[in-house]
Structure formats: C-alpha cells, structure tokens
Design a protein around this motif. Structure first.
Motif, PDB file in Angstrom:
ATOM      1  N   TRP A  90       0.834  -1.211   0.000  1.00  0.00           N
ATOM      2  CA  TRP A  90       0.000   0.000   0.000  1.00  0.00           C
ATOM      3  C   TRP A  90       0.866   1.256   0.000  1.00  0.00           C
ATOM      4  O   TRP A  90       0.557   2.235  -0.696  1.00  0.00           O
ATOM      5  CB  TRP A  90      -0.907  -0.010   1.221  1.00  0.00           C
ATOM      6  CG  TRP A  90      -1.749   1.228   1.345  1.00  0.00           C
ATOM      7  CD1 TRP A  90      -2.940   1.496   0.744  1.00  0.00           C
ATOM      8  CD2 TRP A  90      -1.442   2.381   2.149  1.00  0.00           C
ATOM      9  NE1 TRP A  90      -3.398   2.736   1.106  1.00  0.00           N
ATOM     10  CE2 TRP A  90      -2.495   3.309   1.972  1.00  0.00           C
ATOM     11  CE3 TRP A  90      -0.387   2.709   2.997  1.00  0.00           C
ATOM     12  CZ2 TRP A  90      -2.526   4.534   2.612  1.00  0.00           C
ATOM     13  CZ3 TRP A  90      -0.414   3.937   3.631  1.00  0.00           C
ATOM     14  CH2 TRP A  90      -1.477   4.832   3.440  1.00  0.00           C
ATOM     15  N   THR A  91       1.975   1.237   0.763  1.00  0.00           N
ATOM     16  CA  THR A  91       2.867   2.389   0.802  1.00  0.00           C
ATOM     17  C   THR A  91       3.504   2.627  -0.561  1.00  0.00           C
ATOM     18  O   THR A  91       3.627   3.771  -1.018  1.00  0.00           O
ATOM     19  CB  THR A  91       3.960   2.169   1.864  1.00  0.00           C
ATOM     20  OG1 THR A  91       3.330   1.989   3.137  1.00  0.00           O
ATOM     21  CG2 THR A  91       4.906   3.362   1.941  1.00  0.00           C
ATOM     22  N   TRP A  92       3.924   1.557  -1.226  1.00  0.00           N
ATOM     23  CA  TRP A  92       4.514   1.701  -2.561  1.00  0.00           C
ATOM     24  C   TRP A  92       3.503   2.283  -3.542  1.00  0.00           C
ATOM     25  O   TRP A  92       3.816   3.167  -4.335  1.00  0.00           O
ATOM     26  CB  TRP A  92       5.018   0.350  -3.052  1.00  0.00           C
ATOM     27  CG  TRP A  92       5.658   0.399  -4.421  1.00  0.00           C
ATOM     28  CD1 TRP A  92       5.016   0.354  -5.628  1.00  0.00           C
ATOM     29  CD2 TRP A  92       7.050   0.532  -4.707  1.00  0.00           C
ATOM     30  NE1 TRP A  92       5.922   0.433  -6.651  1.00  0.00           N
ATOM     31  CE2 TRP A  92       7.178   0.547  -6.119  1.00  0.00           C
ATOM     32  CE3 TRP A  92       8.200   0.618  -3.916  1.00  0.00           C
ATOM     33  CZ2 TRP A  92       8.420   0.650  -6.750  1.00  0.00           C
ATOM     34  CZ3 TRP A  92       9.427   0.728  -4.543  1.00  0.00           C
ATOM     35  CH2 TRP A  92       9.526   0.742  -5.937  1.00  0.00           C
ATOM     36  N   HIS A  93       2.262   1.776  -3.471  1.00  0.00           N
ATOM     37  CA  HIS A  93       1.224   2.276  -4.376  1.00  0.00           C
ATOM     38  C   HIS A  93       0.950   3.750  -4.120  1.00  0.00           C
ATOM     39  O   HIS A  93       0.783   4.530  -5.056  1.00  0.00           O
ATOM     40  CB  HIS A  93      -0.053   1.462  -4.190  1.00  0.00           C
ATOM     41  CG  HIS A  93      -1.221   1.969  -4.984  1.00  0.00           C
ATOM     42  ND1 HIS A  93      -1.296   1.855  -6.356  1.00  0.00           N
ATOM     43  CD2 HIS A  93      -2.363   2.603  -4.601  1.00  0.00           C
ATOM     44  CE1 HIS A  93      -2.423   2.386  -6.785  1.00  0.00           C
ATOM     45  NE2 HIS A  93      -3.086   2.850  -5.738  1.00  0.00           N
ATOM     46  N   THR A  94       0.924   4.145  -2.837  1.00  0.00           N
ATOM     47  CA  THR A  94       0.681   5.547  -2.502  1.00  0.00           C
ATOM     48  C   THR A  94       1.827   6.436  -2.967  1.00  0.00           C
ATOM     49  O   THR A  94       1.611   7.554  -3.437  1.00  0.00           O
ATOM     50  CB  THR A  94       0.488   5.696  -0.986  1.00  0.00           C
ATOM     51  OG1 THR A  94      -0.592   4.849  -0.567  1.00  0.00           O
ATOM     52  CG2 THR A  94       0.159   7.132  -0.617  1.00  0.00           C
ATOM     53  N   THR A  96       3.934   5.919  -5.491  1.00  0.00           N
ATOM     54  CA  THR A  96       4.088   5.987  -6.944  1.00  0.00           C
ATOM     55  C   THR A  96       2.871   6.560  -7.642  1.00  0.00           C
ATOM     56  O   THR A  96       2.940   6.893  -8.828  1.00  0.00           O
ATOM     57  CB  THR A  96       4.349   4.582  -7.512  1.00  0.00           C
ATOM     58  OG1 THR A  96       3.287   3.695  -7.107  1.00  0.00           O
ATOM     59  CG2 THR A  96       5.676   4.033  -6.999  1.00  0.00           C
ATOM     60  N   ARG A  97       1.750   6.697  -6.938  1.00  0.00           N
ATOM     61  CA  ARG A  97       0.543   7.232  -7.560  1.00  0.00           C
ATOM     62  C   ARG A  97       0.667   8.738  -7.704  1.00  0.00           C
ATOM     63  O   ARG A  97       0.893   9.440  -6.717  1.00  0.00           O
ATOM     64  CB  ARG A  97      -0.680   6.883  -6.706  1.00  0.00           C
ATOM     65  CG  ARG A  97      -2.001   7.359  -7.301  1.00  0.00           C
ATOM     66  CD  ARG A  97      -3.140   6.912  -6.399  1.00  0.00           C
ATOM     67  NE  ARG A  97      -2.940   7.394  -5.040  1.00  0.00           N
ATOM     68  CZ  ARG A  97      -3.651   6.970  -4.006  1.00  0.00           C
ATOM     69  NH1 ARG A  97      -4.566   6.034  -4.173  1.00  0.00           N
ATOM     70  NH2 ARG A  97      -3.419   7.463  -2.798  1.00  0.00           N
ATOM     71  N   PRO A  98       0.518   9.284  -8.896  1.00  0.00           N
ATOM     72  CA  PRO A  98       0.623  10.743  -9.072  1.00  0.00           C
ATOM     73  C   PRO A  98      -0.552  11.455  -8.438  1.00  0.00           C
ATOM     74  O   PRO A  98      -1.677  10.945  -8.416  1.00  0.00           O
ATOM     75  CB  PRO A  98       0.619  10.915 -10.594  1.00  0.00           C
ATOM     76  CG  PRO A  98      -0.100   9.720 -11.109  1.00  0.00           C
ATOM     77  CD  PRO A  98       0.250   8.585 -10.170  1.00  0.00           C
ATOM     78  N   ARG A  99      -0.286  12.617  -7.902  1.00  0.00           N
ATOM     79  CA  ARG A  99      -1.349  13.421  -7.316  1.00  0.00           C
ATOM     80  C   ARG A  99      -2.176  14.065  -8.420  1.00  0.00           C
ATOM     81  O   ARG A  99      -1.690  14.276  -9.527  1.00  0.00           O
ATOM     82  CB  ARG A  99      -0.752  14.499  -6.405  1.00  0.00           C
ATOM     83  CG  ARG A  99       0.111  13.892  -5.298  1.00  0.00           C
ATOM     84  CD  ARG A  99       0.357  14.866  -4.197  1.00  0.00           C
ATOM     85  NE  ARG A  99       1.108  14.242  -3.117  1.00  0.00           N
ATOM     86  CZ  ARG A  99       1.248  14.769  -1.926  1.00  0.00           C
ATOM     87  NH1 ARG A  99       0.679  15.922  -1.657  1.00  0.00           N
ATOM     88  NH2 ARG A  99       1.938  14.147  -0.999  1.00  0.00           N
ATOM     89  N   SER A 103      -0.344  15.238 -12.387  1.00  0.00           N
ATOM     90  CA  SER A 103      -0.434  14.160 -13.349  1.00  0.00           C
ATOM     91  C   SER A 103       0.588  14.373 -14.440  1.00  0.00           C
ATOM     92  O   SER A 103       0.824  15.490 -14.903  1.00  0.00           O
ATOM     93  CB  SER A 103      -1.848  14.105 -13.960  1.00  0.00           C
ATOM     94  OG  SER A 103      -2.804  13.896 -12.946  1.00  0.00           O
ATOM     95  N   ARG A 210       8.612  10.645  -2.952  1.00  0.00           N
ATOM     96  CA  ARG A 210       8.459   9.369  -3.653  1.00  0.00           C
ATOM     97  C   ARG A 210       9.562   8.388  -3.267  1.00  0.00           C
ATOM     98  O   ARG A 210       9.305   7.206  -3.050  1.00  0.00           O
ATOM     99  CB  ARG A 210       8.456   9.603  -5.168  1.00  0.00           C
ATOM    100  CG  ARG A 210       7.171  10.203  -5.704  1.00  0.00           C
ATOM    101  CD  ARG A 210       7.098  10.041  -7.218  1.00  0.00           C
ATOM    102  NE  ARG A 210       8.203  10.713  -7.896  1.00  0.00           N
ATOM    103  CZ  ARG A 210       8.149  11.965  -8.332  1.00  0.00           C
ATOM    104  NH1 ARG A 210       7.049  12.683  -8.151  1.00  0.00           N
ATOM    105  NH2 ARG A 210       9.187  12.510  -8.942  1.00  0.00           N
ATOM    106  N   ARG A 214       8.989   4.838  -1.397  1.00  0.00           N
ATOM    107  CA  ARG A 214       9.414   3.570  -1.978  1.00  0.00           C
ATOM    108  C   ARG A 214      10.369   2.825  -1.055  1.00  0.00           C
ATOM    109  O   ARG A 214      10.274   1.598  -0.902  1.00  0.00           O
ATOM    110  CB  ARG A 214      10.067   3.829  -3.333  1.00  0.00           C
ATOM    111  CG  ARG A 214       9.078   4.292  -4.400  1.00  0.00           C
ATOM    112  CD  ARG A 214       9.776   4.718  -5.672  1.00  0.00           C
ATOM    113  NE  ARG A 214       8.821   5.186  -6.685  1.00  0.00           N
ATOM    114  CZ  ARG A 214       9.163   5.687  -7.852  1.00  0.00           C
ATOM    115  NH1 ARG A 214      10.445   5.809  -8.171  1.00  0.00           N
ATOM    116  NH2 ARG A 214       8.235   6.084  -8.712  1.00  0.00           N
TER     117      ARG A 214
END
Length: 230
Positions: A90-94, A96-99, A103, A210, A214
C-alpha cells in the motif's frame, strides 16, 4: 515497584532494540515526510499502545502461551508478516501514484479570469494531513504494526522478566517497565522527527517524498518477509 537499578539496566538493554530500524520507525519516517511533524504523534501513540498491549498480555500469561505453542506462535507471526507486507504494498502504491495536480503530461489548469472569490472570515479548513480521520488511520497502522510483531512479544517474555522481582507486584513492575520502554521510544521518535523537520526543504520536494515512500515500502515488505521466515 521497580528499583532504579532495574530501570537503568532495562533502559540499557532496550536501547539497541529501539535504535534498530523497524516497522514503527519506517512508519514514522514515511508519515512525517509526507504529512509533517504532527503525523509523529499518532505514530508514537500507536506504538506505545502496542507496547502496553504486549505488557498486558505478558501479565495475563497469554504471551507465554503464544511463545510456547508452535501453532499459536506461527499464526501470530504469519499475521504480522502479512500485515507488514500489505502495508508495504500500500505504501509503494501511494508513493508511486501521481497526485491529481501533478499528473504526468498534464499542465496545471489556467487561472480563472473572473473576479477573485471573497475572503473567508472564518478559520481555514484543516489540512488533509491533520484531519482526525487521517490521524486515526495512522494510529491504527502503528498499533497493528507493533501488536502483530512477534519480536515485541518476545521482548516481554525474554527481556522484561530479567528485571522483575517475583512477588505480588509483578504486574506493576511489568507495566512500569512498559512505561519506561514507551517513554524512551517517544524520545527517540521525537528526536528523529526533529531531524526530519530540519530537512523540510527536501521533504517538500515530490521526488524526495516518492523516494522515501518507496524505500519505506521496501523496508516494510522486507520486515514482513523476515518475520515470516525467521
């Protein structure tokens, strides 16, 4: 009542454990770098709650049952490992997900040509990092990361009894040592929070956040795998 020399000995014994990076420190770095110093409070409170939970279980004898039952210990170990791995994913997904406003390939929308909105006379709305719901979520993460950690349970079965005098006040002694443990953990965490705050100019950079996210994700997953295979 615990004696001062028992307290001093316990502090010296527990300091290397606290100084060793673990799930609690990983959560602290992650949330402080993304949400500011206030995020350290729910992490510290959640970790302290987990310590008192282990101390209470040690008093009740449930931790001894877990440590002496291979099946029960395996269930707790795998549950903690699964939570750490899930939290790492979940931390990795958060991270790497662009705000929405960052974008890739999409510039920021132009400012409106209309008149500016009227100034608000009331207090500004709280930032998302300081909302009560977000603080509760961070607190729960810290509690689970500590409660589901078999290493913390083993500390209160192997280390704490060395500083406890048998007698009717065993419960008070164990809870007293847990308080000392929580206080030292809080001081250590606040020290790291201050160091992270001094580098606030780096923390505000999206690339730095980021990278921290990661790295935190990899550490959490590694801790989970290590807990499952140890």
């Amino acid at each position: 009542m615990i004696h001062w020399y028992a307290t001093a000995g316990f502090l010296m014994a527990i300091l290397p454990v606290i100084a060793t990076p673990g799930a609690g420190m990983t959560l602290l770095v992650q949330h402080v770098t993304t949400g500011g110093r206030r995020r350290a409070v729910p992490v510290i409170l959640g970790t302290a709650t987990g310590l008192y939970a282990h101390a209470t279980l040690a008093v009740a004898g449930l931790s001894a049952l877990i440590m002496h039952s291979a099946q029960a210990f395996t269930v707790v170990k795998l549950a903690g490992a699964a939570y750490l791995v899930g939290l790492g994913v979940w931390t990795w997904h958060t991270a790497t997900r662009p705000r929405p406003h960052q974008s890739a390939g999409r510039p920021a929308p132009p400012e409106s040509a209309g008149p500016p909105p009227p100034a608000s006379t009331g207090p500004p709305p709280p930032a998302s990092a300081d909302r009560p719901g977000r603080a509760r979520s961070v607190y729960v993460q810290a509690v689970l990361a500590n409660v589901l950690n078999p290493k913390a349970a083993s500390i209160y079965l192997t280390l704490v009894p060395q500083f406890v005098v048998p007698g009717p006040s065993v419960a008070g002694q164990i809870l007293g040592l847990a308080t000392v443990h929580a206080a030292l953990m809080a001081v250590w965490s606040l020290t790291w929070t201050a160091l992270l705050h001094r580098g606030a100019h780096l923390v505000r950079e999206a690339r730095f956040r980021r990278v921290v996210g990661r790295v935190s994700a990899v550490v959490l997953v590694a801790l989970g795998v290590r807990a499952a295979t140890a």
